[in-house]
Design a protein around this motif. Structure first.
Motif, mmCIF file in Angstrom:
data_model
loop_
_atom_site.group_PDB
_atom_site.id
_atom_site.type_symbol
_atom_site.label_atom_id
_atom_site.label_comp_id
_atom_site.label_asym_id
_atom_site.label_seq_id
_atom_site.Cartn_x
_atom_site.Cartn_y
_atom_site.Cartn_z
ATOM 1 N N GLY A 1 9.898 16.694 6.001
ATOM 2 C CA GLY A 1 9.382 16.364 7.339
ATOM 3 C C GLY A 1 8.170 15.458 7.273
ATOM 4 O O GLY A 1 8.076 14.454 7.998
ATOM 5 N N TYR A 2 7.233 15.776 6.370
ATOM 6 C CA TYR A 2 6.014 14.968 6.223
ATOM 7 C C TYR A 2 6.340 13.578 5.669
ATOM 8 O O TYR A 2 5.765 12.571 6.093
ATOM 9 C CB TYR A 2 5.024 15.672 5.284
ATOM 10 C CG TYR A 2 4.606 17.042 5.762
ATOM 11 C CD1 TYR A 2 3.697 17.184 6.812
ATOM 12 C CD2 TYR A 2 5.108 18.195 5.167
ATOM 13 C CE1 TYR A 2 3.302 18.441 7.252
ATOM 14 C CE2 TYR A 2 4.732 19.454 5.603
ATOM 15 C CZ TYR A 2 3.824 19.574 6.649
ATOM 16 O OH TYR A 2 3.439 20.813 7.095
ATOM 17 N N ILE A 3 7.270 13.560 4.698
ATOM 18 C CA ILE A 3 7.651 12.283 4.077
ATOM 19 C C ILE A 3 8.291 11.357 5.107
ATOM 20 O O ILE A 3 7.989 10.167 5.171
ATOM 21 C CB ILE A 3 8.600 12.524 2.868
ATOM 22 C CG1 ILE A 3 7.805 13.180 1.716
ATOM 23 C CG2 ILE A 3 9.240 11.222 2.391
ATOM 24 C CD1 ILE A 3 8.671 13.702 0.581
ATOM 25 N N VAL A 4 9.157 11.930 5.956
ATOM 26 C CA VAL A 4 9.819 11.133 7.003
ATOM 27 C C VAL A 4 8.778 10.535 7.955
ATOM 28 O O VAL A 4 8.855 9.364 8.340
ATOM 29 C CB VAL A 4 10.845 11.995 7.770
ATOM 30 C CG1 VAL A 4 11.294 11.313 9.057
ATOM 31 C CG2 VAL A 4 12.057 12.288 6.881
ATOM 32 N N LYS A 5 7.746 11.339 8.310
ATOM 33 C CA LYS A 5 6.672 10.844 9.197
ATOM 34 C C LYS A 5 5.927 9.684 8.535
ATOM 35 O O LYS A 5 5.624 8.680 9.182
ATOM 36 C CB LYS A 5 5.687 11.982 9.514
ATOM 37 C CG LYS A 5 6.116 12.857 10.671
ATOM 38 C CD LYS A 5 5.031 13.905 10.961
ATOM 39 C CE LYS A 5 5.538 14.898 12.006
ATOM 40 N NZ LYS A 5 4.594 16.014 12.193
ATOM 41 N N TYR B 1 -0.948 6.663 2.597
ATOM 42 C CA TYR B 1 0.402 7.200 2.392
ATOM 43 C C TYR B 1 0.461 7.995 1.086
ATOM 44 O O TYR B 1 1.401 7.886 0.309
ATOM 45 C CB TYR B 1 1.431 6.068 2.340
ATOM 46 C CG TYR B 1 1.308 5.066 3.467
ATOM 47 C CD1 TYR B 1 1.465 5.457 4.792
ATOM 48 C CD2 TYR B 1 1.025 3.730 3.204
ATOM 49 C CE1 TYR B 1 1.334 4.535 5.829
ATOM 50 C CE2 TYR B 1 0.913 2.803 4.234
ATOM 51 C CZ TYR B 1 1.059 3.212 5.540
ATOM 52 O OH TYR B 1 0.943 2.300 6.562
ATOM 53 N N ARG B 2 -0.558 8.814 0.829
ATOM 54 C CA ARG B 2 -0.649 9.420 -0.505
ATOM 55 C C ARG B 2 0.471 10.407 -0.799
ATOM 56 O O ARG B 2 0.757 10.674 -1.954
ATOM 57 C CB ARG B 2 -2.024 10.061 -0.715
ATOM 58 C CG ARG B 2 -2.337 11.256 0.145
ATOM 59 C CD ARG B 2 -3.745 11.739 -0.150
ATOM 60 N NE ARG B 2 -4.045 12.962 0.577
ATOM 61 C CZ ARG B 2 -5.172 13.631 0.467
ATOM 62 N NH1 ARG B 2 -6.103 13.188 -0.355
ATOM 63 N NH2 ARG B 2 -5.389 14.726 1.152
ATOM 64 N N ARG C 1 0.827 -1.217 0.000
ATOM 65 C CA ARG C 1 0.000 0.000 0.000
ATOM 66 C C ARG C 1 0.860 1.266 0.000
ATOM 67 O O ARG C 1 0.391 2.328 -0.391
ATOM 68 C CB ARG C 1 -0.927 0.012 1.219
ATOM 69 C CG ARG C 1 -1.981 -1.069 1.218
ATOM 70 C CD ARG C 1 -2.877 -0.971 2.445
ATOM 71 N NE ARG C 1 -3.778 0.165 2.364
ATOM 72 C CZ ARG C 1 -4.998 0.138 1.837
ATOM 73 N NH1 ARG C 1 -5.473 -0.979 1.323
ATOM 74 N NH2 ARG C 1 -5.742 1.227 1.816
ATOM 75 N N SER C 2 2.093 1.167 0.463
ATOM 76 C CA SER C 2 2.981 2.330 0.487
ATOM 77 C C SER C 2 3.805 2.447 -0.789
ATOM 78 O O SER C 2 4.534 3.419 -0.967
ATOM 79 C CB SER C 2 3.930 2.231 1.684
ATOM 80 O OG SER C 2 4.761 1.088 1.547
#
Length: 629
Positions: free
Chosen positions: A549-553, A435-436, A405-406
């Motif tokens: 930052g968002y991608i790392v989360k 994980y869009r 899914r990711s």
């Protein structure tokens, strides 16, 4: 009388968008492949909307291309218009959409299949599957021909027991008045497959020369080079516009007055329709507070006057459709060329499939496309390429390829289908992907090209270009992370003009680019690269830095879920033996047969308490196994 038509590695039944991708993938992986279709003139036909892409769907087309599939390449060669949607929003929801020349599209795809080594394209109606020793071993045709194979992929779209409905007229038919497939549907039921009845529909088509375009709003394509395929180097810039108009109060009144004649409301239609593509009569009833609804007038190609009236899907009687069209601004004097209709068809309940799209009941039998309960050409093609890949790998003795899914929207869709099922035609939406931000239009190649190359679908030259792009991105990221920008007057002026706050001290170029108002072009003005940086490389650098930052989360969330997906569940597990599991959880788990704890956690009716009990049971099983050893 039965006679042998030959032996193949893989047989694909159907040559719509799923069948084309399945057949090409299988053949390109070295499997001798036969693609069978009821009508060779209908290969890759677009019976509904003549377009490819849109939110989530456009990203699927990019994913197919990154894996080595064909849809993106063909639409790039044959579209009449292309535009990027949601450009004012973040990269996670941007999507490319192309208006297709539907005739050129199908001819180009048919030519691709005809020229593919290892692939035979043949016209004929499949009526039965050959099941021997519990496995699928081929197909039997209406003519009596028997084709043997090691694996079969069924991609019959909306043809299974298809029924077209217009007003009180109903007759057996596939889309566009094609011959339906009746006996194969009956045979699948004989084999024990659970089928469900779905419906979809199309609007009328009208003659372009009878439209008053002065009463509509022009909808042009983008005047910049756009493409779905990462391979496309030649771009079509001679584009044809679409046009926007609206329904009127007269339209709504006419529909209200004739609802008793609508098969949707008279009970004549038994199938469940698509929630996100309702008929006009459904829209008027459900949203009766809305004074009007959008209608897009979409040309069907360069060499035809037929125009698709997008937004006016209907199964109302023909005389009502004629009157309805004339209530719409710009269509007062229009001539209808084709009547709109609803089509009912059989679909397989998709929880009967493994994540590889192989059926649980019959080994070596795979299904893909609208047969699995989806709507849309892109969803069909995404399943098609995966079914073709996994059919070829099955006969080669290799493990199936299952997208996470990711990793891809295709992975989200297949997991949704086989884990949760669907009680209506399933449509991909960006909201279905948790994980869009990772599953963007711009990075489909970074996510999937490596896999496509390992499978054997991505050719060496494409892979070399991909590696060069990756190196350029890494090099530029490294450069921006090491170059310090001083607060000179020239720098302050560029930042001020961009709408940003002046620098108080020196700053790394990467940190300055992270500011919302700054673009890569601004940074390039301040600290130009010695080497020419490609536009797609610049785009990747900017997105990766701005959203880091968002991608790392999200990556941390992915790792957490992967731990659950890595906890495998034995296929022969006895859920009845697990004390404490809720009755509903036992029923659903026995039906879906999840392959991992992660998949089990996504099964409808299985709650977190059930997952905790399942985890304990699996751990105890391991302890017992160790002590027995």
């Amino acid at each position: 009388m039965e006679y042998s038509g030959g032996y193949y590695d893989v047989i694909v039944v159907g040559a719509g968008h799923a069948g084309c991708e399945a057949g090409l993938a299988s053949a390109r992986m070295g499997a001798k492949t036969l693609v069978l279709t009821i009508n060779l003139d209908m290969v890759a036909f677009m019976p509904c909307n003549p377009s490819v892409g849109g939110p989530a769907k456009g990203i699927v087309v990019r994913e197919i291309d990154a894996l080595g599939g064909e849809m993106g390449r063909v639409i790039d060669k044959t579209h009449i218009q292309m535009k990027m949607l949601n450009t004012g929003k973040g990269p996670a929801v941007r999507a490319l959409r192309a208006q297709a020349d539907k005739f050129k599209y199908q001819h180009e795809m048919k030519k691709t299949l005809e020229e593919e080594e290892n692939l035979t394209l043949r016209q004929g109606m499949v009526e039965r599957l050959i099941i021997e020793d519990g496995e699928c071993k081929g197909v039997i045709m209406q003519t009596g021909a028997r084709y043997d194979a090691k694996a079969v992929v069924v991609t019959t779209g909306t043809f299974l027991r298809g029924k077209i409905i217009v007003g009180d007229l109903a007759y057996e038919s596939g889309p566009n008045n094609q011959q339906p497939s009746i006996k194969l549907s009956e045979h699948l039921q004989e084999l024990g497959f659970q089928l469900e009845r779905f419906k979809t529909g199309t609007p009328p088509r009208v003659d372009s020369k009878t439209i008053d375009y002065s009463k509509t709003e022009i909808q042009p394509g983008d005047n910049v080079e756009r493409a779905f395929s990462f391979d496309t180097k030649t771009f079509i810039m001679d584009q044809i516009p679409c046009w926007l108009t609206y329904t009127s109060p007269e339209t709504h009144q006419l529909i209200d007055e004739n609802l008793h004649r609508s098969p949707m409301f008279s009970g004549m239609i038994a199938g469940t329709g698509p929630r996100y593509c309702p008929s006009i009569e459904d829209k008027v009833v459900r949203f009766n507070d809305k004074p009007r609804h959008q209608i897009f007038l979409e040309p069907e190609g360069r060499d035809t006057r037929e125009v698709y009236v997008q937004g006016l899907s209907t199964s109302l009687p023909e005389d009502v459709q004629e009157k309805m069209l004339k209530t719409i601004p710009g269509l007062e004097n229009t001539q209808m060329m084709r009547v709109g209709y609803a089509i009912e068809y059989d679909a397989i309940v998709p929880t009967q499939l493994w994540p590889s799209l192989e059926t649980k009941a019959v080994p070596n039998l795979f299904t893909a496309g609208q047969l699995n309960g989806t709507s849309g050409y892109e969803e069909a093609a995404g399943q098609g390429i995966m079914a073709g890949i996994n059919a070829a790998r099955k006969i080669q003795g290799k493990d199936p390829v299952i997208l996470d899914r990711s990793e891809a929207y295709i992975g989200v869709m297949i997991d949704d289908l086989v884990t949760k099922g669907t009680n209506e035609p399933y449509r991909l939406l960006t909201s279905r992907a948790e994980y869009r931000l990772l599953l963007r239009h711009d990075n489909a190649d970074l996510r999937l090209t490596e896999l496509g190359y390992d499978i054997g679908l991505v050719k060496q030259d494409k892979y070399d270009n991909f590696q060069a792009k990756k190196e350029m991105i890494a090099k530029e990221m490294e450069r921006l992370a090491s170059v310090r920008i001083k607060p000179t007057a020239e720098v302050q002026e560029i930042i001020k003009n961009a709408g940003g706050a002046e620098l108080k001290d020196g700053i790394l170029a990467a940190d300055l680019l992270r500011r919302p108002e700054m673009t890569y072009d601004h940074i390039h003005q301040i600290v130009p690269s010695e080497e020419l940086v490609d536009a797609v490389v610049a785009e990747q650098v900017e997105i990766q830095l701005k959203y880091e930052g968002y991608i790392v989360k999200q990556l941390a969330q992915v790792e957490k879920m992967k731990k659950m997906d890595n906890k495998k569940i034995p296929v022969n597990i006895d859920y009845d033996a697990i004390n404490g599991l809720a009755t509903e959880a036992k029923q659903k788990l026995k039906e879906v047969k999840p392959l991992s704890v992660g998949q089990a956690s996504r099964v409808s009716g299985v709650n977190p308490a059930d997952i905790s009990i399942l985890l304990i049971y699996l751990e105890q099983g391991k302890i017992a196994k160790v002590s027995n050893d």
